[in-house]
Write a protein that holds these residues in place. Structure first.
Motif, short mmCIF file in Angstrom:
data_model
loop_
_atom_site.label_atom_id
_atom_site.label_comp_id
_atom_site.label_asym_id
_atom_site.label_seq_id
_atom_site.Cartn_x
_atom_site.Cartn_y
_atom_site.Cartn_z
N ASN A 58 0.78 -1.27 0.08
CA ASN A 58 0.25 -0.02 0.05
C ASN A 58 0.66 1.25 0.12
O ASN A 58 0.19 2.25 0.21
N ILE A 59 2.13 1.21 -0.11
CA ILE A 59 3.07 2.46 0.00
C ILE A 59 3.11 2.66 -1.43
O ILE A 59 3.39 2.12 -2.49
N THR A 60 2.85 4.25 -1.58
CA THR A 60 2.99 4.95 -2.93
C THR A 60 4.38 5.10 -3.25
O THR A 60 5.14 5.35 -2.44
N GLU A 61 4.26 5.67 -4.57
CA GLU A 61 5.83 6.19 -4.97
C GLU A 61 6.13 7.54 -4.15
O GLU A 61 7.38 7.68 -4.14
N ALA A 62 5.16 8.11 -3.70
CA ALA A 62 5.46 9.26 -3.08
C ALA A 62 5.92 8.87 -1.65
O ALA A 62 6.01 9.87 -0.44
N GLY A 63 5.66 7.57 -1.03
CA GLY A 63 6.25 7.39 0.11
C GLY A 63 4.95 7.48 1.18
O GLY A 63 5.35 7.64 2.49
N HIS A 64 3.80 7.20 1.03
CA HIS A 64 2.62 7.34 1.68
C HIS A 64 2.23 5.82 1.91
O HIS A 64 2.07 5.17 0.82
N VAL A 65 1.26 5.75 2.82
CA VAL A 65 0.41 4.46 2.74
C VAL A 65 -1.01 4.95 2.53
O VAL A 65 -1.53 5.87 3.16
N GLU A 66 -1.73 4.44 1.15
CA GLU A 66 -2.93 4.75 1.21
C GLU A 66 -3.88 3.65 1.09
O GLU A 66 -3.62 2.52 0.25
N VAL A 67 -4.90 3.73 1.90
CA VAL A 67 -5.96 2.61 1.93
C VAL A 67 -7.10 2.99 2.01
O VAL A 67 -7.38 3.97 3.00
N VAL A 68 -8.28 2.30 2.15
CA VAL A 68 -9.61 2.51 2.33
C VAL A 68 -10.07 1.68 3.42
O VAL A 68 -9.79 0.41 3.33
N SER A 69 -10.92 2.39 4.28
CA SER A 69 -11.33 1.48 5.64
C SER A 69 -12.30 0.55 5.21
O SER A 69 -13.05 0.61 4.43
N THR A 70 -12.60 -0.31 6.22
CA THR A 70 -13.67 -0.97 6.46
C THR A 70 -14.16 -0.77 7.73
O THR A 70 -13.87 0.00 8.72
N ILE A 71 -15.73 -0.81 7.70
CA ILE A 71 -16.37 -0.40 8.89
C ILE A 71 -16.19 -1.58 10.06
O ILE A 71 -16.54 -2.55 9.47
N THR A 72 -15.70 -1.35 11.13
CA THR A 72 -15.59 -2.27 12.11
C THR A 72 -16.70 -2.92 12.62
O THR A 72 -16.41 -4.07 13.38
#
Length: 190
Positions: A58-72
């Motif tokens: 999930n690490i992007t080229e810009a060095g961030h982690v990008e992810v969509v949540s699930t509702i718990t």
């Protein structure tokens, strides 16, 4: 006769005041009957819990982690509207995110977070948090942000862009973050 006259005047004045207060109250109740508000002081408060699970993928080229949540839990924003206000998203007049609490459950390699109500970074921002690696794992953003259109359009999940100190420090099993989003909801037609 003076006592009777005085009583009659006072009685007339009381009747006028009573009639005026009833008229004023009924106008106030009629206007209040059109909308209802649920906020943090409501029991239960209008909140939705989200979970983010990520890996090195999930690490992007810009060095961030990008992810969509699930509702718990099964208690999502539709349930909040129905349970707290007996309403649906179509009834929403105004919606705000009052605050967001973010908990870095399994990792402290995250240095910051930006959350959006929706599935990508183009959706409305609902929180920005900077973490101090030497302090608690929790962060809170108490900035009130308007999200009426996103709520009305059906947005449920949250997109997260996490800043990371060092991509190599993310464990092979990945990491988990939770976020609790507190809303202030006003619905019409009640």
């Amino acid at each position: 006769m003076i006592v009777a006259e005085r009583t009659l005047r006072r009685g007339s004045l009381l009747i006028v005041l009573l009639a005026a207060s009833v008229a004023w109250t009924s106008c106030d109740l009629a206007s209040a009957g059109n909308t209802a508000i649920s906020s943090a002081s409501f029991d239960p408060p209008p909140k939705v819990r989200h979970r983010f699970s990520y890996t090195k993928e999930n690490i992007t080229e810009a060095g961030h982690v990008e992810v969509v949540s699930t509702i718990t839990s099964s208690y999502d924003l539709d349930d909040v509207l129905f349970e707290n206000l007996g309403a649906s998203r179509a009834d929403v007049v105004s919606a705000q995110v009052d605050s967001v609490v973010i908990d870095r459950i399994s990792t402290s390699t995250l240095s910051g977070a930006q959350l959006h109500l929706g599935t990508n970074a183009d959706c409305p921002i609902i929180a920005r948090v900077q973490f101090n690696p030497n302090e608690e794992k929790k962060g809170r953003d108490r900035t009130s942000r308007a999200v009426t259109e996103a709520v009305k359009s059906g947005s449920s999940n949250v997109f997260a862009r996490f800043d990371i100190e060092d991509p190599n420090k993310i464990p092979n099993v990945g990491g988990k973050v939770s976020a609790t989003v507190y809303y202030r909801l006003e619905v019409g037609g009640i």
